[in-house]
Design a protein around this motif. Sequence first.
Motif, PDB file in Angstrom:
ATOM      1  N   GLU A  66       4.528   2.466   6.495  1.00 24.28           N
ATOM      2  CA  GLU A  66       3.800   1.315   7.026  1.00 24.28           C
ATOM      3  C   GLU A  66       3.938   1.161   8.542  1.00 24.28           C
ATOM      4  O   GLU A  66       3.108   0.513   9.175  1.00 24.28           O
ATOM      5  CB  GLU A  66       4.291   0.026   6.345  1.00 24.28           C
ATOM      6  CG  GLU A  66       4.019  -0.031   4.862  1.00 24.28           C
ATOM      7  CD  GLU A  66       2.527  -0.077   4.544  1.00 24.28           C
ATOM      8  OE1 GLU A  66       1.745  -0.566   5.373  1.00 24.28           O
ATOM      9  OE2 GLU A  66       2.156   0.397   3.454  1.00 24.28           O
ATOM     10  N   LYS A 115       7.566  -9.911   6.849  1.00 26.41           N
ATOM     11  CA  LYS A 115       6.980 -10.425   8.089  1.00 26.41           C
ATOM     12  C   LYS A 115       7.923 -10.028   9.217  1.00 26.41           C
ATOM     13  O   LYS A 115       9.064 -10.489   9.292  1.00 26.41           O
ATOM     14  CB  LYS A 115       6.814 -11.949   8.017  1.00 26.41           C
ATOM     15  CG  LYS A 115       6.202 -12.554   9.264  1.00 26.41           C
ATOM     16  CD  LYS A 115       4.735 -12.204   9.377  1.00 26.41           C
ATOM     17  CE  LYS A 115       4.057 -12.964  10.497  1.00 26.41           C
ATOM     18  NZ  LYS A 115       3.696 -12.165  11.638  1.00 26.41           N
ATOM     19  N   PRO A 150       2.826  -0.985  13.868  1.00 24.23           N
ATOM     20  CA  PRO A 150       2.151  -0.861  12.573  1.00 24.23           C
ATOM     21  C   PRO A 150       1.316   0.410  12.532  1.00 24.23           C
ATOM     22  O   PRO A 150       0.800   0.853  13.569  1.00 24.23           O
ATOM     23  CB  PRO A 150       1.245  -2.096  12.494  1.00 24.23           C
ATOM     24  CG  PRO A 150       1.718  -3.014  13.544  1.00 24.23           C
ATOM     25  CD  PRO A 150       2.398  -2.178  14.594  1.00 24.23           C
ATOM     26  N   ASP A 189       5.434 -10.528  15.300  1.00 27.03           N
ATOM     27  CA  ASP A 189       4.056 -11.016  15.296  1.00 27.03           C
ATOM     28  C   ASP A 189       3.115 -10.132  14.484  1.00 27.03           C
ATOM     29  O   ASP A 189       1.908 -10.365  14.475  1.00 27.03           O
ATOM     30  CB  ASP A 189       3.535 -11.115  16.738  1.00 27.03           C
ATOM     31  CG  ASP A 189       4.283 -12.165  17.533  1.00 27.03           C
ATOM     32  OD1 ASP A 189       4.772 -13.137  16.928  1.00 27.03           O
ATOM     33  OD2 ASP A 189       4.364 -12.013  18.765  1.00 27.03           O
ATOM     34  N   PHE A 190       3.649  -9.103  13.833  1.00 23.78           N
ATOM     35  CA  PHE A 190       2.808  -8.205  13.050  1.00 23.78           C
ATOM     36  C   PHE A 190       2.281  -8.910  11.807  1.00 23.78           C
ATOM     37  O   PHE A 190       2.885  -9.851  11.301  1.00 23.78           O
ATOM     38  CB  PHE A 190       3.588  -6.960  12.611  1.00 23.78           C
ATOM     39  CG  PHE A 190       4.096  -6.114  13.735  1.00 23.78           C
ATOM     40  CD1 PHE A 190       3.378  -5.948  14.912  1.00 23.78           C
ATOM     41  CD2 PHE A 190       5.303  -5.464  13.627  1.00 23.78           C
ATOM     42  CE1 PHE A 190       3.848  -5.160  15.945  1.00 23.78           C
ATOM     43  CE2 PHE A 190       5.791  -4.670  14.644  1.00 23.78           C
ATOM     44  CZ  PHE A 190       5.059  -4.513  15.808  1.00 23.78           C
ATOM     45  N   GLU A 191       1.173  -8.421  11.301  1.00 20.50           N
ATOM     46  CA  GLU A 191       0.637  -8.915  10.032  1.00 20.50           C
ATOM     47  C   GLU A 191       1.647  -8.625   8.920  1.00 20.50           C
ATOM     48  O   GLU A 191       2.334  -7.605   8.953  1.00 20.50           O
ATOM     49  CB  GLU A 191      -0.687  -8.213   9.708  1.00 20.50           C
ATOM     50  CG  GLU A 191      -1.832  -8.611  10.614  1.00 20.50           C
ATOM     51  CD  GLU A 191      -2.223 -10.073  10.448  1.00 20.50           C
ATOM     52  OE1 GLU A 191      -2.302 -10.544   9.295  1.00 20.50           O
ATOM     53  OE2 GLU A 191      -2.430 -10.737  11.481  1.00 20.50           O
ATOM     54  N   PRO A 192       1.735  -9.503   7.934  1.00 17.02           N
ATOM     55  CA  PRO A 192       2.638  -9.230   6.810  1.00 17.02           C
ATOM     56  C   PRO A 192       2.266  -7.914   6.128  1.00 17.02           C
ATOM     57  O   PRO A 192       1.103  -7.523   6.089  1.00 17.02           O
ATOM     58  CB  PRO A 192       2.405 -10.414   5.870  1.00 17.02           C
ATOM     59  CG  PRO A 192       1.863 -11.493   6.746  1.00 17.02           C
ATOM     60  CD  PRO A 192       1.064 -10.797   7.807  1.00 17.02           C
ATOM     61  N   VAL A 193       3.278  -7.233   5.612  1.00 19.94           N
ATOM     62  CA  VAL A 193       3.072  -5.938   4.977  1.00 19.94           C
ATOM     63  C   VAL A 193       3.893  -5.876   3.692  1.00 19.94           C
ATOM     64  O   VAL A 193       4.954  -6.483   3.589  1.00 19.94           O
ATOM     65  CB  VAL A 193       3.455  -4.786   5.945  1.00 19.94           C
ATOM     66  CG1 VAL A 193       4.933  -4.826   6.296  1.00 19.94           C
ATOM     67  CG2 VAL A 193       3.053  -3.452   5.407  1.00 19.94           C
ATOM     68  N   ARG A 194       3.379  -5.165   2.709  1.00 17.27           N
ATOM     69  CA  ARG A 194       4.076  -5.001   1.435  1.00 17.27           C
ATOM     70  C   ARG A 194       5.134  -3.905   1.587  1.00 17.27           C
ATOM     71  O   ARG A 194       4.824  -2.794   2.003  1.00 17.27           O
ATOM     72  CB  ARG A 194       3.102  -4.607   0.339  1.00 17.27           C
ATOM     73  CG  ARG A 194       3.772  -4.508  -1.020  1.00 17.27           C
ATOM     74  CD  ARG A 194       2.843  -4.098  -2.089  1.00 17.27           C
ATOM     75  NE  ARG A 194       1.683  -4.990  -2.100  1.00 17.27           N
ATOM     76  CZ  ARG A 194       0.728  -4.953  -2.991  1.00 17.27           C
ATOM     77  NH1 ARG A 194       0.765  -4.055  -3.938  1.00 17.27           N
ATOM     78  NH2 ARG A 194      -0.275  -5.795  -2.943  1.00 17.27           N
ATOM     79  N   VAL A 228       6.900  -8.931   0.339  1.00 12.31           N
ATOM     80  CA  VAL A 228       6.049  -9.013   1.520  1.00 12.31           C
ATOM     81  C   VAL A 228       6.965  -9.276   2.702  1.00 12.31           C
ATOM     82  O   VAL A 228       7.763 -10.213   2.673  1.00 12.31           O
ATOM     83  CB  VAL A 228       4.984 -10.126   1.392  1.00 12.31           C
ATOM     84  CG1 VAL A 228       4.202 -10.273   2.673  1.00 12.31           C
ATOM     85  CG2 VAL A 228       4.061  -9.830   0.212  1.00 12.31           C
TER      86      VAL A 228
END
Length: 134
Positions: free
Chosen positions: A115, A85, A131, A88-93, A83
Amino acid sequence: MKFRYSVSDPSQNEYDSLPRLTFSLRCNNRQAEVVGLVDSGATVSVLPYEAGVRLGQIWDYRKANIRLSGNLGNFPAMPVVTVAKIGDFEPVRLVFAWVKTDVPLILGQTNFFMEFDVCFYRSKSEFEIMPKLL
């Protein structure tokens, strides 16, 4: 979000700068700050061996079945799901080919560019990451 191109060594000059991204990876309840080269020409994202160890990964030759090409073609690699980070973006796999050698962390088509949308502004020594839109 825009980022500056950077060098990997202070002795380098601006012509050696590349699109490097500092961010955190999380896996197995461990977290590590890493620096990755944003490489639109790379087919897969590559995780260096030491970064995988810092994330608590244990090498297993039975899972080392990813075939890489180019300079990494002779090294075993296994899949690792993390995961990420970034800012400030949302966490992404993010999925990596974890390579049992000392290589730079590379953010490639699978799956970083799936992504994120990325724009390179080489003349300004900047790149922008957004994103993907759902």
